[in-house]
Design a protein around this motif. Structure first.
Motif, short mmCIF file in Angstrom:
data_model
loop_
_atom_site.label_atom_id
_atom_site.label_comp_id
_atom_site.label_asym_id
_atom_site.label_seq_id
_atom_site.Cartn_x
_atom_site.Cartn_y
_atom_site.Cartn_z
N VAL A 129 -2.06 -10.26 -19.53
CA VAL A 129 -2.88 -9.47 -18.62
C VAL A 129 -1.99 -8.38 -18.04
O VAL A 129 -0.96 -8.68 -17.42
N TYR A 130 -2.37 -7.14 -18.28
CA TYR A 130 -1.58 -6.00 -17.83
C TYR A 130 -2.33 -5.25 -16.74
O TYR A 130 -3.56 -5.16 -16.75
N TRP A 131 -1.56 -4.69 -15.81
CA TRP A 131 -2.14 -4.00 -14.65
C TRP A 131 -1.60 -2.59 -14.53
O TRP A 131 -0.40 -2.36 -14.64
N TYR A 132 -2.50 -1.68 -14.28
CA TYR A 132 -2.17 -0.29 -13.99
C TYR A 132 -2.72 -0.02 -12.60
O TYR A 132 -3.91 -0.24 -12.34
N THR A 133 -1.86 0.43 -11.70
CA THR A 133 -2.31 0.75 -10.34
C THR A 133 -1.71 2.08 -9.91
O THR A 133 -0.59 2.43 -10.32
N GLU A 134 -2.45 2.81 -9.10
CA GLU A 134 -1.99 4.09 -8.59
C GLU A 134 -1.81 4.04 -7.08
O GLU A 134 -2.64 3.48 -6.37
N GLU A 135 -0.71 4.59 -6.63
CA GLU A 135 -0.41 4.78 -5.21
C GLU A 135 -0.69 3.51 -4.41
O GLU A 135 -0.16 2.45 -4.74
N GLU A 136 -1.51 3.60 -3.36
CA GLU A 136 -1.72 2.44 -2.50
C GLU A 136 -2.44 1.30 -3.22
O GLU A 136 -2.41 0.15 -2.77
N LEU A 137 -3.04 1.59 -4.36
CA LEU A 137 -3.71 0.54 -5.13
C LEU A 137 -2.71 -0.43 -5.75
O LEU A 137 -3.11 -1.44 -6.33
N ASP A 138 -1.43 -0.14 -5.60
CA ASP A 138 -0.41 -1.07 -6.06
C ASP A 138 -0.51 -2.40 -5.32
O ASP A 138 0.00 -3.42 -5.78
N GLY A 139 -1.20 -2.40 -4.20
CA GLY A 139 -1.44 -3.65 -3.47
C GLY A 139 -2.18 -4.67 -4.32
O GLY A 139 -2.01 -5.88 -4.15
#
Length: 165
Positions: A39-49
């Motif tokens: 399972v891989y995750w891509y998050t931007e800016e504050e969505l890194d939470g």
């Protein structure tokens, strides 16, 4: 705060229109977990939470890694994307990197960058929720809506995994 709460409740209710997508996406995610996929995750800016929640939270999803750690896309893998725009070139590039696996995108609105994703769930946060006297708007709850979406997915996946335990 009353304006913010009212607007936020409206956004939360709009997530209900993606109920089928949440169910289908959770089945695909559960298949990755049960079938030895990643399972891989891509998050931007504050969505890194969101990624922090998946790694260190009480309600974490196992077998999780950042999308940067993906060296080869396998059909059994799932990639989740939490973006502040459905038009971002970074999002498009990340989606292209994992072509061939199930991709679940959470963004304010579907856009050119989300084309080709397996699932696109709109969070609806396109601007601040509270108007100010100068015409600007404040209170963009990107992370709050992303966490709500995460928990909808998490609860469905947990329910599926319990059936196979």
């Amino acid at each position: 705060m009353k304006i913010f709460d009212t607007q936020l409740k409206g956004l939360l209710q709009k997530l209900d229109q993606f109920e089928e997508d949440f169910e289908d996406a959770s089945r695909m995610l559960a298949q990755s977990i049960l079938g030895d996929g990643a399972v891989y995750w891509y998050t931007e800016e504050e969505l890194d939470g969101i990624f922090l929640q998946t790694q260190m939270g009480t309600d974490a999803i196992t077998k999780s890694a950042r999308i940067e750690e993906c060296t080869e896309a396998h059909p059994i893998d799932t990639a989740l994307f939490f973006a502040k725009s459905g038009e971002s070139e970074e999002l498009r590039a990340a989606l292209e990197k994992v072509a061939g696996m199930t991709t679940i995108v959470f963004a304010p609105k579907a856009g050119a960058a989300t084309e080709g994703a397996s699932f696109v769930i709109e969070t609806g946060v396109t601007r601040g929720l509270i108007p100010m006297e100068d015409g600007s708007r404040v209170g963009e709850p990107h992370l709050l809506m992303a966490l709500q979406a995460y928990y909808r997915l998490y609860f469905l996946v947990t329910e599926i995994l319990e059936e196979y335990a």
